[in-house]
Design an enzyme around this catalytic site. Structure first.
Site, PDB file in Angstrom:
ATOM      1  N   LYS A   1     -15.897 -40.564 112.330  1.00 36.14           N
ATOM      2  CA  LYS A   1     -15.756 -40.507 110.970  1.00 36.14           C
ATOM      3  C   LYS A   1     -15.853 -39.342 110.620  1.00 36.14           C
ATOM      4  O   LYS A   1     -16.600 -38.273 110.901  1.00 36.14           O
ATOM      5  CB  LYS A   1     -17.206 -41.147 110.466  1.00 36.14           C
ATOM      6  CG  LYS A   1     -17.216 -40.689 109.197  1.00 36.14           C
ATOM      7  CD  LYS A   1     -16.911 -41.946 108.085  1.00 36.14           C
ATOM      8  CE  LYS A   1     -16.849 -41.797 106.702  1.00 36.14           C
ATOM      9  NZ  LYS A   1     -15.909 -42.235 105.970  1.00 36.14           N
TER      10      LYS A   1
ATOM     11  N   GLY B   1     -16.309 -39.737  97.908  1.00 37.26           N
ATOM     12  CA  GLY B   1     -16.913 -38.487  97.875  1.00 37.26           C
ATOM     13  C   GLY B   1     -15.980 -37.425  97.913  1.00 37.26           C
ATOM     14  O   GLY B   1     -16.329 -36.357  97.089  1.00 37.26           O
ATOM     15  N   ASN B   2     -14.726 -37.681  98.404  1.00 34.84           N
ATOM     16  CA  ASN B   2     -13.691 -36.403  98.263  1.00 34.84           C
ATOM     17  C   ASN B   2     -13.188 -36.428  96.841  1.00 34.84           C
ATOM     18  O   ASN B   2     -12.763 -35.363  96.339  1.00 34.84           O
ATOM     19  CB  ASN B   2     -12.471 -36.662  99.382  1.00 34.84           C
ATOM     20  CG  ASN B   2     -12.905 -36.421 100.574  1.00 34.84           C
ATOM     21  OD1 ASN B   2     -13.270 -35.541 101.063  1.00 34.84           O
ATOM     22  ND2 ASN B   2     -12.722 -37.504 101.503  1.00 34.84           N
TER      23      ASN B   2
ATOM     24  N   LYS C   1     -10.283 -48.350 103.889  1.00 34.00           N
ATOM     25  CA  LYS C   1     -10.260 -48.740 102.562  1.00 34.00           C
ATOM     26  C   LYS C   1      -9.341 -50.174 102.383  1.00 34.00           C
ATOM     27  O   LYS C   1      -9.584 -50.991 102.007  1.00 34.00           O
ATOM     28  CB  LYS C   1      -9.351 -47.729 101.443  1.00 34.00           C
ATOM     29  CG  LYS C   1     -10.188 -46.520 101.415  1.00 34.00           C
ATOM     30  CD  LYS C   1      -9.577 -45.768 100.477  1.00 34.00           C
ATOM     31  CE  LYS C   1     -10.216 -44.078 100.592  1.00 34.00           C
ATOM     32  NZ  LYS C   1     -11.522 -43.977 100.422  1.00 34.00           N
TER      33      LYS C   1
ATOM     34  N   LYS D   1     -18.214 -45.946 103.825  1.00 31.87           N
ATOM     35  CA  LYS D   1     -18.782 -46.312 102.396  1.00 31.87           C
ATOM     36  C   LYS D   1     -17.806 -47.386 102.091  1.00 31.87           C
ATOM     37  O   LYS D   1     -18.282 -48.374 101.270  1.00 31.87           O
ATOM     38  CB  LYS D   1     -18.961 -45.341 101.570  1.00 31.87           C
ATOM     39  CG  LYS D   1     -17.678 -44.859 100.803  1.00 31.87           C
ATOM     40  CD  LYS D   1     -17.335 -45.407  99.357  1.00 31.87           C
ATOM     41  CE  LYS D   1     -15.984 -44.815  98.964  1.00 31.87           C
ATOM     42  NZ  LYS D   1     -14.980 -44.268  99.768  1.00 31.87           N
TER      43      LYS D   1
HETATM   44  P1  ADP Z   1     -12.510 -40.876  99.931  1.00 27.49           P
HETATM   45  O1  ADP Z   1     -13.537 -39.936  99.897  1.00 27.49           O
HETATM   46  O2  ADP Z   1     -12.201 -41.373  98.673  1.00 27.49           O
HETATM   47  O3  ADP Z   1     -13.051 -42.118 101.092  1.00 27.49           O
HETATM   48  P2  ADP Z   1     -10.507 -40.041 102.137  1.00 27.49           P
HETATM   49  O4  ADP Z   1     -10.456 -38.839 102.331  1.00 27.49           O
HETATM   50  O5  ADP Z   1     -11.516 -40.860 103.056  1.00 27.49           O
HETATM   51  O6  ADP Z   1     -11.250 -40.405 100.631  1.00 27.49           O
HETATM   52  O7  ADP Z   1      -9.318 -40.959 102.075  1.00 27.49           O
HETATM   53  C1  ADP Z   1      -8.394 -40.892 101.068  1.00 27.49           C
HETATM   54  C2  ADP Z   1      -7.159 -40.090 101.683  1.00 27.49           C
HETATM   55  O8  ADP Z   1      -6.453 -40.898 102.658  1.00 27.49           O
HETATM   56  C3  ADP Z   1      -6.280 -39.322 100.932  1.00 27.49           C
HETATM   57  O9  ADP Z   1      -6.681 -38.395 100.153  1.00 27.49           O
HETATM   58  C4  ADP Z   1      -4.973 -39.155 101.675  1.00 27.49           C
HETATM   59  O10 ADP Z   1      -5.072 -37.806 102.398  1.00 27.49           O
HETATM   60  C5  ADP Z   1      -5.342 -39.873 103.024  1.00 27.49           C
HETATM   61  N1  ADP Z   1      -4.250 -41.058 103.508  1.00 27.49           N
HETATM   62  C6  ADP Z   1      -4.216 -41.432 104.984  1.00 27.49           C
HETATM   63  N2  ADP Z   1      -3.175 -42.192 105.075  1.00 27.49           N
HETATM   64  C7  ADP Z   1      -2.937 -42.755 103.662  1.00 27.49           C
HETATM   65  C8  ADP Z   1      -1.846 -43.402 103.285  1.00 27.49           C
HETATM   66  N3  ADP Z   1      -1.071 -44.299 104.113  1.00 27.49           N
HETATM   67  N4  ADP Z   1      -1.698 -43.647 101.817  1.00 27.49           N
HETATM   68  C9  ADP Z   1      -2.361 -42.833 101.148  1.00 27.49           C
HETATM   69  N5  ADP Z   1      -3.487 -41.766 101.406  1.00 27.49           N
HETATM   70  C10 ADP Z   1      -3.620 -41.766 102.999  1.00 27.49           C
HETATM   71 MG    MG Z   2     -13.350 -41.935 102.915  1.00 25.69          MG
END
Ligand code: ADP
Ligand code: MG
Length: 312
Positions: free
Chosen positions: A133, A16-17, A274, A212
């Site tokens: 969350k 979503g981001n 993830k 998700k």
């Molecule tokens: P999405 O909307 O794709 O689920 P999220 O914001 O939930 O995105 O997750 C992606 C974010 O995770 C990245 O933008 C980054 O800021 C963060 N992040 C936290 N820890 C890590 C890591 N170890 N490696 C890469 N990204 C990370």
């Molecule tokens: Mg996310």
């Protein structure tokens, strides 16, 4: 038999981001524009793969919450209804963008559909006692302290947090399988799916959101997906993310992933789910899982980009 049935099934989970870039205000024009980047690649991939698309809704559902809370005359809706609304919104946006990208490639006969999807959760899930969350906009520390919500510091800044139970089963899994067998591209489980609990023979929505990535891993498992791509706004997972000694991880075994998770490299609510989703998929006999940026979906499918989760 439909010729597409011989093709591998590719599940692509869109963040979503990733639809609202860093520093963007997130207008609908910007979101449509951002969507073209992953969707153009997905349109091309549909020549070689059967495709399922899932998507997040963190920024979108957070904005809906803010919208309804800024209007005292309208009764607020629970999260489950807002999730359903964003499934409609983003399903429409992805489907129409995909349709025009397919046309551009001269692919005129590819059927596609977006589904309102329910996901069963367990009413005894301890997550109901602990909002975790992140959703909605990023706040400064001062702004966060003055909001009436529970907020938490994330990698991006302070964000509101809501209850997020684990997915137990995707209600429409058989329908999704049938649609895939019939050659449809299926857009489903938006925002992690509408969270429901079973009450006898019926379902009842709950005021929560499901991650998700975890919902996508459950779907991948229940449908029998070959390749699971988690596309987000960074190129993959890193150690010491955001620090001077940050180290990008090109490959990661489930064992190493567990170790780094315990060491705190992958926070809950962002990279944590993830990694957990990819590991769960691989352990449940999944073949390939890759965490990559929305810009590099093609390269990740080809094995040239992202963080690949592998047993060896
Ligand atoms: P999405 O909307 O794709 O689920 P999220 O914001 O939930 O995105 O997750 C992606 C974010 O995770 C990245 O933008 C980054 O800021 C963060 N992040 C936290 N820890 C890590 C890591 N170890 N490696 C890469 N990204 C990370
Ligand atoms: Mg996310």
């Amino acid at each position: 038999m439909n010729i597409k049935n011989k093709q591998k099934i590719l599940l692509i989970a869109l963040g979503g981001n990733a639809l609202i870039g860093k520093g963007q205000e997130g207008s609908i024009e910007q979101q449509f524009d951002n969507l073209k980047i992953p969707v153009r690649q997905i349109a091309g991939l549909s020549k070689k793969f059967r495709i399922i698309i899932t998507h997040g809704n963190g920024p979108q559902v957070g904005n809906l919450l803010l919208q309804q809370e800024s209007c005292a005359e309208v009764r607020p809706l629970p999260l489950e209804i807002l999730v359903a609304q964003t499934q409609g919104q983003l399903g429409y946006m992805i489907e129409s963008t995909l349709d025009s990208q397919l046309m551009k490639l001269g692919i005129h006969a590819q059927p596609l559909v977006s589904l309102i999807s329910y996901v069963v959760v367990d009413e005894k899930d301890p997550a109901f006692q602990n909002p975790s969350k992140p959703i909605g906009p990023v706040y400064s520390r001062e702004e966060a302290a003055s909001t009436p919500y529970t907020t938490r510091k994330t990698a991006k800044g302070y964000r509101r947090v809501v209850v997020s139970p684990r997915p137990v089963s995707i209600v429409e899994k058989n329908e999704i399988k049938k649609l895939i067998q019939m050659g449809f591209i299926v857009i489903c489980c938006g925002g992690g799916g509408i969270p429901v609990i079973r009450e006898g023979r019926t379902f009842c929505g709950v005021d929560a959101v499901i991650d998700k990535d975890l919902a996508s891993a459950k779907l991948a498992d229940e449908v029998g997906v070959d390749i699971f791509i988690i596309a987000t706004d960074v190129r993959g997972a890193a150690l010491n993310y955001g620090r001077a000694n940050e180290k990008f991880l090109r490959k990661l075994t489930p064992e190493k992933a567990d170790k780094y998770m315990q060491e705190g490299h992958f926070p809950a609510g962002s990279m944590g789910p993830k990694i957990e989703a990819a590991v769960q998929f691989i352990i449940n006999q999944g073949k390939r899982a890759v965490i990559c940026s929305v810009q590099e979906i093609d390269a990740a499918v080809a094995g040239d980009a992202g963080t690949e989760i592998k047993t060896v």
